[in-house]
Design an enzyme around this catalytic site. Structure first.
Site, mmCIF file in Angstrom:
data_model
loop_
_atom_site.group_PDB
_atom_site.id
_atom_site.type_symbol
_atom_site.label_atom_id
_atom_site.label_comp_id
_atom_site.label_asym_id
_atom_site.label_seq_id
_atom_site.Cartn_x
_atom_site.Cartn_y
_atom_site.Cartn_z
ATOM 1 N N PRO A 19 8.382 74.544 46.596
ATOM 2 C CA PRO A 19 9.001 75.441 45.614
ATOM 3 C C PRO A 19 9.736 74.627 44.548
ATOM 4 C CG PRO A 19 10.284 75.404 47.642
ATOM 5 C CD PRO A 19 9.043 74.620 47.915
ATOM 6 N N SER A 22 20.394 68.631 46.580
ATOM 7 C CA SER A 22 19.053 68.505 47.168
ATOM 8 C C SER A 22 18.498 69.869 47.556
ATOM 9 C CB SER A 22 19.101 67.588 48.385
ATOM 10 O OG SER A 22 19.506 68.344 49.507
ATOM 11 N N LYS A 23 17.233 69.849 47.929
ATOM 12 C CA LYS A 23 16.577 71.090 48.328
ATOM 13 C C LYS A 23 17.225 71.686 49.573
ATOM 14 C CE LYS A 23 12.169 70.450 46.126
ATOM 15 N NZ LYS A 23 10.752 70.732 46.108
ATOM 16 N N ARG A 24 17.840 70.845 50.379
ATOM 17 C CA ARG A 24 18.422 71.351 51.630
ATOM 18 C C ARG A 24 19.850 71.858 51.460
ATOM 19 N NH1 ARG A 24 15.878 66.364 53.408
ATOM 20 N NH2 ARG A 24 17.054 66.119 51.623
ATOM 21 N N ASP A 25 20.468 71.553 50.319
ATOM 22 C CA ASP A 25 21.871 71.930 50.156
ATOM 23 C C ASP A 25 22.084 73.432 50.195
ATOM 24 O OD1 ASP A 25 23.006 69.466 50.119
ATOM 25 O OD2 ASP A 25 22.620 69.164 47.989
#
Ligand code: GLU
Length: 509
Positions: A17, A267-270
């Site tokens: 995404p 980041s994407k995980r934040d």
């Protein structure tokens, strides 16, 4: 600046995404194009087949569309345009020829070293604390067309031996580059390795494809994230090697978007960790993994875009709320800073709240209608519109227009025990009964009229106004919150008002 038509591109790789940082890159490209009457292209850089994710391209197009970033040319434009195809995987043959051109001009060479041989060199390098780099020093001792005879190279190719094509980085040259945001950037070619341009699987690497495409698509300005700054020297040297320097685009590397707290890139995980979306739309991956999007979390695209625009770009005025057209008018690369900017989730909510106030009740009703329908409630749009007008002031998210207003659509299913404990006693039911009779006999059910009538009743009977109002509200809303009490009466109407009060009398004992 030449008077060439400005052409910029957003060139994501479909590996998952699109992160909000990517949307910001697209947005800055778009604003720049619109401001200068230029073209905004979408090119899909899918040369890395190992990282390819099926739904990613569609997700990218849908995200830009939701944001109001319209694509002039390329993937997502109709027709796509004259410089296509716009997916790199469909341009494979083009790159091969350009790679051969570089070999012919001695700017590149064939390399036959096997992955195993290279892995071994890297391993040895680690042991001897001298990391292995394929560069001007080591290439002289490796298996490539600089060390092998012409005949042997031809033989290996004829035997279908796998090879890559590497850039022949010039030895020891001081080079000065110009980035529109960072200004002068210096480096020496000694610091750079001989990057692979063309892989053994018949695909170009990012570097070759990116430069060839920017040139052949007539791109005038490259505006991209800071993570690509380190590739700029190689890209510039490629332009020189091809003899395209006069048509080289101007480069701008956008500052990083940083985590809300502390250091580091967002980041994407934040999002999962810190509880806010980092993607524009909900994402469902090939393996069913999901991530939350701004849209589905109740944000307006205007608020999302407004917030993104101010991450790294400074309008130079106090103005904070910008429509897309205002952004286009005000935008300039000169006002984009070098320093990373912290993402602020609370400020993002504020932008959304501000943008909800700017929307007409009709626009809001259309957005919240599907949520209300999903709850199994069939309310006329005109009614939803009115409710939106009454509650939007406090709404932060679109779903608040339902969550903070659901008593306009249905009777409460429970009653706040704290209010019951504080306000409700045995004197209340007869009073509410009395009020029901009064309401029943009213010919007008207008808010102001009802308020006067009930206040009069309370006054005449020397009752506690606060207590009676609280209990009425508890009966109608289920809590002590909500819009003006008699406005709710008027909206839900006589029958529903009386039914709710009667039900409360029965249930609360
Ligand atoms: N494909 C690169 C990316 O995924 C594009 C970088 C560039 O704009 O040159 O971001």
């Amino acid at each position: 600046m030449t008077n060439k038509k400005i052409r910029v591109r957003f060139a994501p790789s479909p590996t998952g995404p699109l992160h909000m940082g990517g949307v910001r890159t697209a947005l800055f490209n778009y604003l720049f194009a619109r401001k200068h009457g230029g073209d905004f292209l979408l090119r899909i850089e899918d040369t890395d087949q190992t990282r390819f994710v099926k739904n990613a391209e569609q997700y990218i197009v849908q995200s830009l569309t939701w944001c109001g970033i319209t694509i002039d040319e390329g993937i997502g434009a109709e027709p796509q345009g004259e410089y296509g195809p716009y997916r790199q995987s469909e341009r494979k043959n083009l790159y091969r020829n350009f790679a051969y051109d570089l070999i012919a001009s001695s700017n590149a060479y064939y390399a036959f070293d096997t992955p195993e041989e290279l892995a071994k060199l890297r391993e040895q390098g680690e042991l001897s604390k001298q990391p292995f780099v394929y560069n001007y020093l080591t290439r002289k001792n490796l298996c490539n067309s600089l060390t092998l005879s012409e005949q042997e190279v031809a033989q290996r190719i004829a035997n279908n031996e796998p090879y890559v094509i590497r850039f022949k980085m010039p030895e020891n040259q001081d080079i000065q580059l110009f980035d529109e945001i960072r200004k002068e950037v210096h480096f020496n070619t000694k610091e750079l390795d001989d990057k692979v341009l063309y892989k053994s699987d018949g695909m170009p690497t990012y570097h070759l494809a990116n430069v060839v495409d920017d040139y052949t698509m007539g791109i005038t300005h490259v505006i991209r994230g800071e993570e690509w700054l380190s590739s700029m020297p190689l890209h510039v040297l490629l332009y020189r090697a091809f003899g395209w320097e006069t048509d080289m685009p101007k480069f701008s590397h956008l500052p990083l978007i940083l985590k809300p707290q502390g250091q580091g890139k967002l980041s994407k995980r934040d999002g999962d960790k810190l509880g806010f979306p980092v993607f524009p739309l909900n994402w469902v991956g090939d393996e069913g993994e999901t991530a939350a999007g701004y849209k589905e979390s109740g944000y307006l695209p205007e608020a999302f875009v407004n917030m993104l625009a101010l991450l790294g770009w400074n309008p130079g005025t106090e103005q904070e709320i910008f429509t897309m057209n205002e952004l286009i008018d005000a935008f300039s690369l000169e006002r984009v800073g070098k320093a990373g900017s912290k993402f602020d989730p609370e400020k993002t909510k504020w932008f959304n709240q501000q943008w909800i106030q700017r929307k007409s009740n009709n626009e809001l009703a259309l957005l919240v209608e599907p949520i209300i329908k999903q709850e199994g409630i069939d309310a006329p749009l005109a009614y939803i519109e009115k409710v939106c007008g009454m509650v939007k002031e406090r709404a932060v998210f679109i779903q608040d227009l339902w969550l903070q207003a659901n008593y306009f659509y249905k009777a409460p299913e429970s009653y706040d025990p704290k209010v019951i404990e504080k306000r409700w006693n045995s004197s209340i039911p007869p009073i509410l009964q009395e009020i029901c009779s009064i309401l029943e006999s009213q010919t007008s059910f207008e808010s102001i009229h009802l308020e006067e009538t009930i206040k009069q009743y309370i006054h005449d009977n020397q009752l506690n106004m606060g207590q009676v109002f609280n209990c009425l509200r508890l009966s109608i809303v289920g809590t002590s919150a909500g819009a003006h009490l008699f406005d709710i009466f008027e909206m839900i109407g006589k029958q529903e008002t009386i039914t709710r009060i009667q039900k409360a009398i029965q249930v609360i004992q």
